[in-house]
Design an enzyme around this catalytic site. Structure first.
Site, PDB file in Angstrom:
ATOM      1  CE  LYS A  18      -1.841  -1.796   3.630  1.00 50.14           C
ATOM      2  NZ  LYS A  18      -2.628  -2.112   4.834  1.00 50.14           N
ATOM      3  CB  THR A  59      -7.440   7.418   9.026  1.00 50.69           C
ATOM      4  OG1 THR A  59      -6.631   7.874  10.129  1.00 50.69           O
ATOM      5  CG2 THR A  59      -7.699   8.576   8.079  1.00 50.69           C
ATOM      6  N   GLY A 102      -8.534   2.067  11.501  1.00 51.65           N
ATOM      7  CA  GLY A 102      -9.024   0.811  10.942  1.00 51.65           C
ATOM      8  C   GLY A 102      -9.000   0.726   9.430  1.00 51.65           C
ATOM      9  CB  THR A 103      -7.519   2.832   6.730  1.00 44.72           C
ATOM     10  OG1 THR A 103      -6.237   2.947   7.359  1.00 44.72           O
ATOM     11  CG2 THR A 103      -8.304   4.101   6.967  1.00 44.72           C
ATOM     12  N   GLY A 104      -6.485  -0.084   7.359  1.00 37.72           N
ATOM     13  CA  GLY A 104      -5.811  -1.299   6.891  1.00 37.72           C
ATOM     14  C   GLY A 104      -6.665  -2.540   7.098  1.00 37.72           C
ATOM     15  CB  CYS A 105      -8.758  -3.653   9.953  1.00 37.00           C
ATOM     16  SG  CYS A 105      -7.528  -3.505  11.267  1.00 37.00           S
TER      17      CYS A 105
END
Length: 304
Positions: free
Chosen positions: A206, A241, A243-246
């Site tokens: 990412k 933002t 929890g964006t990766g989860c």
């Protein structure tokens, strides 16, 4: 005789919907419809913004039945994490075997696992369960500090990565997994290729840590490691933002469970994340970094 009772009609009348050896043609199980089940293996966020709670919200918003295995209980809110309590490895393993043996998830997402015993338990549980596994490795804190010891990181590389269909690291996590410092696009591709050499079938690195407004993610696959598939998106200005990766990794998992190929699942997962960020950017919850709006346009639970 007209008064004769047909035993098969009795079973058909009184036992419809039950499995009866020799009378399977009358069982509703023979042609039953099902939910699309997705499983998350991750830590619990009591504030509901990240971790297993974000995964369950994402699976549900995208029409999948969400099952979960908890690897750790965290004490956190929008202002930060103050404590982490790992679940005993044997209980983690028992949860996985219980869910996979009964619900048969179509795809599995793995989140934060930094304990060596838990890593081994997950690997042992999944090595004979053949399905798509998406792993979002949480290895480095937002302040840049490593969250996993070297011995556990090596175990993760050797035991867990070979079982994974897709890894979704950010740039600091890709650096930790590859031992390559990433400053250029060429180095990011080289890091992805080195991660692929660990045995996973694809890696999505990412670009959220890159400067500028173009947040470019690159997808590399074991089938064509020299070819980087690029996904572009504009940076969204938002304080929410958490929890964006989860959310991205669980969205990709949900789309794969629904039957999308890997490239389309990544594309659709990124679009879902973008809309969730936009829908939640002006909402205030808590005193720190708030969550996304996972239910901006939910899909009904899909039945097949």
């Amino acid at each position: 005789m007209s008064c004769c009772i047909n035993i098969q009609n009795i079973f058909k009348l009184f036992f419809r919907g039950f499995y009866l050896p020799g009378f399977r043609e009358y069982s509703t199980f023979a042609n039953m419809t099902k939910y699309i089940t997705a499983l998350t293996i991750a830590g619990s966020d009591c504030s509901g913004g990240a971790g297993i709670q974000a995964d369950i919200k994402t699976f549900s918003a995208l029409g999948c039945y969400a099952a979960s295995v908890i690897t750790a209980v965290t004490v956190q809110n929008t202002c930060g994490v103050t404590a982490v309590h790992p679940i005993p490895a044997d209980i983690v393993e028992a949860q996985i075997r219980s869910v996979t043996g009964d619900l048969l998830p179509a795809a599995i997402k793995i989140g934060m696992v930094t304990d060596g015993n838990i890593i081994e338990a997950i690997a042992r549980s999944l090595e004979n369960y053949h399905t798509t596994v998406v792993f979002d490795p949480v290895l480095v804190s937002s302040s840049g500090h490593p969250l996993i010891e070297k011995q556990a990181l090596e175990l993760l590389r050797t035991r867990l990565l070979p079982l994974c269909t897709l890894l979704t690291p950010n740039i600091p996590e890709a650096e930790a997994l590859s031992d390559i410092q990433i400053r250029t696009d060429k180095e990011r591709v080289e890091a992805g290729q080195k991660i692929l050499a660990s045995g996973c079938r694809a890696v999505l690195i990412k670009g959220g840590h890159l400067p500028g407004n173009d947040m470019e993610d690159i997808l590399l696959t074991a089938e064509a490691p020299e070819t980087a598939i690029r996904f572009h998106g504009k940076r969204i200005t938002s304080h929410n933002t958490h929890g964006t990766g989860c959310t991205l990794s669980s969205a990709i998992t949900a789309y794969i469970a629904r039957g999308y190929n890997l490239t389309d699942a990544v594309k659709n997962g990124k679009e879902y994340l973008t809309h969730a960020l936009i829908a939640g950017k002006d909402i205030v919850i808590g005193n720190g970094c708030g969550p996304l709006n996972h239910f901006f346009d939910p899909t009904k639970l899909i039945i097949r």
